[in-house]
Design an enzyme around this catalytic site. Structure first.
Site, PDB file in Angstrom:
ATOM      1  N   LYS A  77       0.848  -1.207   0.000  1.00 52.84           N
ATOM      2  CA  LYS A  77       0.000   0.000   0.000  1.00 52.84           C
ATOM      3  C   LYS A  77       0.876   1.247   0.000  1.00 52.84           C
ATOM      4  O   LYS A  77       1.917   1.282   0.670  1.00 52.84           O
ATOM      5  CB  LYS A  77      -0.900  -0.031   1.242  1.00 52.84           C
ATOM      6  CG  LYS A  77      -1.935   1.082   1.324  1.00 52.84           C
ATOM      7  CD  LYS A  77      -2.795   0.935   2.588  1.00 52.84           C
ATOM      8  CE  LYS A  77      -3.881   1.985   2.673  1.00 52.84           C
ATOM      9  NZ  LYS A  77      -4.701   1.833   3.913  1.00 52.84           N
ATOM     10  N   SER A 152      -9.755   1.700   3.190  1.00 50.00           N
ATOM     11  CA  SER A 152      -8.936   2.512   2.311  1.00 50.00           C
ATOM     12  C   SER A 152      -7.891   1.712   1.536  1.00 50.00           C
ATOM     13  O   SER A 152      -7.297   2.227   0.596  1.00 50.00           O
ATOM     14  CB  SER A 152      -8.213   3.581   3.134  1.00 50.00           C
ATOM     15  OG  SER A 152      -7.284   2.967   4.024  1.00 50.00           O
ATOM     16  N   SER A 176      -9.751  -0.702   7.313  1.00 47.66           N
ATOM     17  CA  SER A 176      -9.235  -0.587   5.948  1.00 47.66           C
ATOM     18  C   SER A 176      -8.565  -1.822   5.368  1.00 47.66           C
ATOM     19  O   SER A 176      -8.286  -1.846   4.172  1.00 47.66           O
ATOM     20  CB  SER A 176      -8.262   0.578   5.868  1.00 47.66           C
ATOM     21  OG  SER A 176      -8.996   1.766   5.814  1.00 47.66           O
TER      22      SER A 176
HETATM   23  N1  GLN Z   1     -13.052   4.183   6.998  1.00 53.61           N
HETATM   24  C1  GLN Z   1     -12.258   4.526   8.127  1.00 53.61           C
HETATM   25  C2  GLN Z   1     -11.779   5.955   7.993  1.00 53.61           C
HETATM   26  O1  GLN Z   1     -12.067   6.536   7.015  1.00 53.61           O
HETATM   27  C3  GLN Z   1     -11.113   3.582   8.285  1.00 53.61           C
HETATM   28  C4  GLN Z   1      -9.969   3.859   7.409  1.00 53.61           C
HETATM   29  C5  GLN Z   1      -8.773   3.021   7.745  1.00 53.61           C
HETATM   30  O2  GLN Z   1      -8.897   1.976   8.395  1.00 53.61           O
HETATM   31  N2  GLN Z   1      -7.612   3.492   7.345  1.00 53.61           N
HETATM   32  O3  GLN Z   1     -11.164   6.490   8.834  1.00 53.61           O
END
Ligand code: GLN
Length: 488
Positions: A77, A152, A176
């Site tokens: 990532k 994400s 995410s």
């Molecule tokens: N959807 C959550 C956020 O927007 C989690 C994102 C993540 O785990 N990086 O913060």
């Protein structure tokens, strides 16, 4: 069968036996990327030349039993630093940022002989649930390219599902890893806070972030986790604790006799779509048939998880993102005459709308007049959420429930309404607040949408081996998913 169609553990064994060469494995993945990237946009940077150089160097050195991922192509990532490749974090502000060192997890992957084929697309600074908030365009779901891959770590999930790599690293601050694994029909594990070093991983919510693998099975995740986990003194939250043999855990059982599976009432409630509920219930039935004992449990404070998570995550993000000021790294607006104008112009231009929203809310909840009402209160509720889990684990070994209330949604469906996007995390946020490990295991296709559904398994702290062994037994008892339909 093309090489990219093998599982990670299969290709690893073929490589170790000399039946496949590292260059062939890398080429197969790079060709697959070329064939599918136009449809999925899973990568921000394809590292073709570096990957082939790395594969050639491995070939010259020869296979080595001390290098458990010798020649295996993987993706990382874009929030994780790989020396010599850009680390944009999905943001314009870091468009030209090339780290001069490897993250701890990348050092470990290289030492294990893995070949890094690309930097995966993501929501800007890991903020999002759909990978639509990337400055490099949205990622599309390999099962249906009109739909999101989840976020994400959507690039990581989509690239594994599309066969561009055998595994990918994601990060999970509030879901995410689990959410894109769930939407893309792959397996993902978010380790216990402190299990994997975050040295060289760009911070979002520092008290929540963890790096973890996404791959095509629990066993493949185990092979990755064994390599990336472990103590690192450069991360002050890294825990010095013996590493279980995660792959052995996957072999440990064919059944689930005696495993007490807690079913949190709050996870099986209203708002869950009928098809997700049916697929997850079916998986729990399979666990029961394998000998598991379902136990009803309660997580009474879960209803506060989203509010608590978004206050804490945004507060930490507003502080972590203060460093992007146009002075040290990344984009700088050259036109401003005064320093303060340069800060404002660089940050306004460099950060996308969602990131700006979060910086503003995060700054607000930390401000002198509101700190007690929001941040301090959230920190207190966080404690109660964690306590719920500790109580539940007194009567069960793992918890099971859905990962998200729905299967992959259509691109654009939730971008206009940030709250709708945040609500997708209703079953994933609480675990990060509690610091616990969790997995998404593909258990079938939704009867209405035909899209993948994952079952979330949650374990006690440092119970990754318990999760992986339960997931491997479950995967062994379920039919495997067909190839993603959207790439044909
Ligand atoms: N959807 C959550 C956020 O927007 C989690 C994102 C993540 O785990 N990086 O913060």
């Amino acid at each position: 069968m093309s090489l990219w169609q093998h599982s990670l553990t299969e290709i690893r064994d073929l490589l170790a036996k000399g039946e496949v060469r590292p260059v062939e494995a890398a080429q197969s993945c790079l060709e697959r990327m070329e064939a599918t990237e136009g449809k999925v946009n899973a990568m921000i940077t394809v590292m073709a030349d570096q990957a082939l150089d790395q594969a050639k160097a491995l070939e010259a050195a020869g296979p080595d039993p001390a290098r458990p991922l010798w020649g295996v192509p993987v993706a990382v990532k874009d929030v994780i630093c790989v020396k010599g490749a850009p680390a944009t974090c999905g943001s314009r502000i870091l468009e030209n940022f090339k780290p001069f060192y490897d993250a701890h997890v990348v050092e470990n992957l290289r030492r294990a002989g893995a070949v890094i084929v690309g930097k995966a697309n993501m929501d800007e600074f890991a903020m999002g649930s759909s990978t639509e908030h990337s400055a490099y365009g949205p990622v599309r779901n390999p099962w249906d390219t009109t739909r999101v891959p989840g976020g994400s770590s959507g690039g990581s999930g989509a690239s594994v599902a599309a066969g561009q790599c055998f595994a990918a690293l994601g990060t999970d601050t509030g879901g995410s890893i689990r959410l894109p694994a769930n939407f893309c029909g792959v397996t993902g594990i978010k380790p216990t806070y402190g299990r994997v070093s975050r040295f060289g991983c760009v911070a979002y919510g520092s008290s929540l972030d963890q790096i973890g693998p996404m791959a095509r099975s629990a066993r493949d995740c185990a092979a990755m986790l064994s390599v990336i986990a472990g103590f690192d003194e450069r991360d002050s939250t890294s825990v010095d604790r013996a590493l279980p043999d995660y792959e052995a855990a996957c072999d440990a059982r064919k059944d689930l006799k005696g495993l007490r599976v807690g079913l949190p009432e709050e996870f099986w409630a209203e708002g869950l779509s009928a098809e997700v509920e049916a697929a997850c219930q079916g998986a729990v039935e399979t666990m029961r048939a394998l000998g598991a004992e379902p136990v009803p449990v309660r997580l009474p404070h879960n209803e506060y998880a989203i509010a608590t998570y978004y206050i804490i995550a945004m507060a930490e993000a507003s502080s972590n993102l203060a460093r992007y000021d146009g002075v040290r790294y990344g984009l700088r607006d050259e036109r401003a005459e005064e320093l303060i104008d340069m800060y404002v112009a660089s940050r306004s231009k460099g950060f996308g709308e969602e990131v700006q929203r979060r910086i503003m809310i995060g700054t607000y909840v930390l401000s002198a007049g509101y700190y007690d009402a929001y941040y301090r209160k959230a920190a207190q509720v966080r404690r109660l959420i964690r306590q719920d889990f500790l109580e539940a684990f007194k009567v069960c070994d793992v918890l099971a429930g859905p990962v998200s209330p729905v299967t992959a949604f259509v691109l654009g469906e939730k971008t206009a309404d940030p709250l709708q996007m945040y609500l997708i995390d209703v079953f994933t946020n609480s675990l990060n607040l509690a610091g616990l490990p969790g997995m998404s295991v593909p258990v079938g296709l939704g009867r209405d949408s035909g899209l993948p559904v994952g079952l979330q398994l949650i374990g006690p702290a440092f119970g990754e081996d318990v999760l992986l062994s339960a997931a491997a037994a479950l995967e062994g008892a379920l039919p495997s998913l067909p190839e993603p339909a959207g790439l044909a």
